[in-house]
Design an enzyme around this catalytic site. Structure first.
Site, PDB file in Angstrom:
ATOM      1  N   ASP A  67      -4.689   0.028 -10.317  1.00  0.00           N
ATOM      2  CA  ASP A  67      -6.070  -0.432 -10.446  1.00  0.00           C
ATOM      3  C   ASP A  67      -6.390  -0.848 -11.879  1.00  0.00           C
ATOM      4  O   ASP A  67      -6.998  -1.885 -12.131  1.00  0.00           O
ATOM      5  CB  ASP A  67      -7.045   0.686 -10.038  1.00  0.00           C
ATOM      6  N   GLU A  94       0.844  -1.214   0.000  1.00  0.00           N
ATOM      7  CA  GLU A  94       0.000   0.000   0.000  1.00  0.00           C
ATOM      8  C   GLU A  94       0.870   1.251   0.000  1.00  0.00           C
ATOM      9  O   GLU A  94       1.834   1.355   0.757  1.00  0.00           O
ATOM     10  CB  GLU A  94      -0.894  -0.021   1.237  1.00  0.00           C
ATOM     11  N   GLY A 118     -17.204   3.878  -4.838  1.00  0.00           N
ATOM     12  CA  GLY A 118     -16.555   4.660  -3.793  1.00  0.00           C
ATOM     13  C   GLY A 118     -16.190   3.872  -2.550  1.00  0.00           C
ATOM     14  O   GLY A 118     -15.904   4.452  -1.511  1.00  0.00           O
TER      15      GLY A 118
END
Ligand code: ADP
Ligand code: MG
Length: 384
Positions: free
Chosen positions: A172, A35, A122
């Site tokens: 992504d 991350e 979201g």
């Protein structure tokens, strides 16, 4: 059977009075580990979810793009040569793909698109990349552009960065385009090399439990920008091109050299996180019990909580309860400040662990979380 392609094709026909030329689908994703490493030239290890955005599309010859979504108001209709700033809201992700292709010199006369997604919007599961990638693959096929998957990912990201105006990395879109069933996708953000890493969870009686905490804290955007700036500052003070270049063995000396405790902790997160991705990949490549990676997932959570400071009470609680209820490892996934956690669990304990998290959330006065299990799914493709 997945009925989404049929549903979106029917919606297209209802809107346009003719069937679409085809239907394309692209998945959302979860990052298993790695991350805030992408913009530090580091490594990430995401996988695609079985949740997808389906796009029914047909070419137009008049330069106009029309977009409809079963999840959002519309339709949206552009002029003949749309520019950034002219389309606001959700349709920007679709129109932006057409814009980006045109800017790169590809002939995209016009397009009618209808989308339908089961990726929650979201929630940090990348409904945005799913939408862009489904649209990009549709444009590619409808106009016979013959672009490689990684090129389409890059164009989809360009749409999000420059047309929508959201500063995101390439993870992504890359995983949405290139994922393979029962594999994680190791992405090296320096070389953009990708390598599928096989993980047969079912054979080991394991599952990945995703908990959407439904917390969406306001500092998401500002927090992301600040972390990026802090990492850039650390790299500058150390005289390296990117934090990827800092040796984990020398982390204490590097922290002393940056001479600022906050910047030092940001540095330590990134450097140790990249090392954790390597360790997970080494362990999985060796083909042993995937349970062995559990503690490394949890170490990543501790690092994000204490050093990078991107967790929040809901994420912390979801991780703590999962671990206390028998998860082998658990961590927040995505940018932080809300969104989802991922936990490696024995498949037969996923239900009880999810229930324990839900109970703890109720006691804490948090919104009810949404729990689901996922098996790594395949990437974007034509489905009709
Ligand atoms: P995430 O990618 O984690 O879901 P983002 O904020 O990056 O969160 O993207 C969410 C946005 O993407 C939504 O607010 C919406 O504008 C757009 N979006 C994604 N999927 C759809 C869809 N099926 N219909 C309309 N808009 C969508
Ligand atoms: Mg997104």
């Amino acid at each position: 059977m997945n009925r989404a392609p049929l549903r979106v094709a029917a919606a297209f026909e209802h809107a346009h009075g003719r069937p679409p030329a085809g239907v394309w689908a692209a998945p959302g994703r979860v990052n298993l580990i790695g991350e805030h490493t992408d913009y530090n030239d580091g490594l990430v290890l995401p996988f695609a979810l079985p949740l997808r955005c389906s796009a029914a599309a047909s070419p137009r010859a008049d330069g106009i793009v029309t977009a409809r979504s079963l999840q959002a108001p519309g339709p949206v209709r552009t002029g003949t040569s749309v520019q950034p700033g002219e389309v606001s809201g959700w349709a920007g992700y679709v129109v932006g793909v057409v814009w980006a292709m045109r800017v790169e010199g590809f002939e995209v006369p016009g397009l009618d698109v209808v989308v339908d997604s089961d990726v929650p919007l979201g929630a940090g599961l990348s409904s945005s990349a799913a939408l862009e990638c489904a649209a990009a693959l549709a444009v590619n096929d409808v106009f016979g552009l013959d672009l490689a998957s990684l090129e389409l990912a890059r164009i989809a990201r360009r749409a999000e960065n420059e047309f929508v105006g959201a500063p995101t990395g390439l993870m992504d879109q890359t995983v949405s385009m290139l994922a393979q069933e029962d594999h994680l996708l190791l992405i090296d953000h320096r070389s953009m090399a990708v390598e599928p890493i096989r993980v047969d969870l079912a054979a080991h009686g394991l599952a990945l439990l995703i908990v959407d905490t439904r917390a969406r804290h306001r500092n998401v955007d500002g927090g992301y920008g600040r972390r990026r700036a802090e990492c850039a500052e650390a790299a500058q003070r150390l005289g390296v091109a990117a934090l990827r270049d800092v040796d984990p063995q020398g982390i204490d000396a590097a922290m002393a050299q940056v001479a600022d405790p906050v910047i030092g902790r940001r540095l330590r997160h990134v450097v140790t996180e990249i090392a954790r991705v390597r360790s997970v990949v080494t362990s999985l490549r060796a083909g042993g019990d995937p349970r062995l990676i559990g503690p490394t997932l949890t170490e990543s959570q501790v690092s994000m909580r204490d050093d990078f400071e991107i967790s929040c009470p809901e994420l912390d609680l979801a991780v703590e309860v999962a671990l206390a209820s028998g998860a082998h490892g658990a961590r927040l996934t995505g940018g932080g400040f809300g969104g989802c956690t991922v936990a490696l669990v024995d498949a037969d304990t996923a239900g009880p662990i999810g229930a324990a998290v839900a109970d703890a959330f109720a006691s804490a006065g948090f919104r009810a979380p949404a729990c689901s299990t996922a098996r790594p799914a395949g990437g974007a493709r034509r489905v009709r």
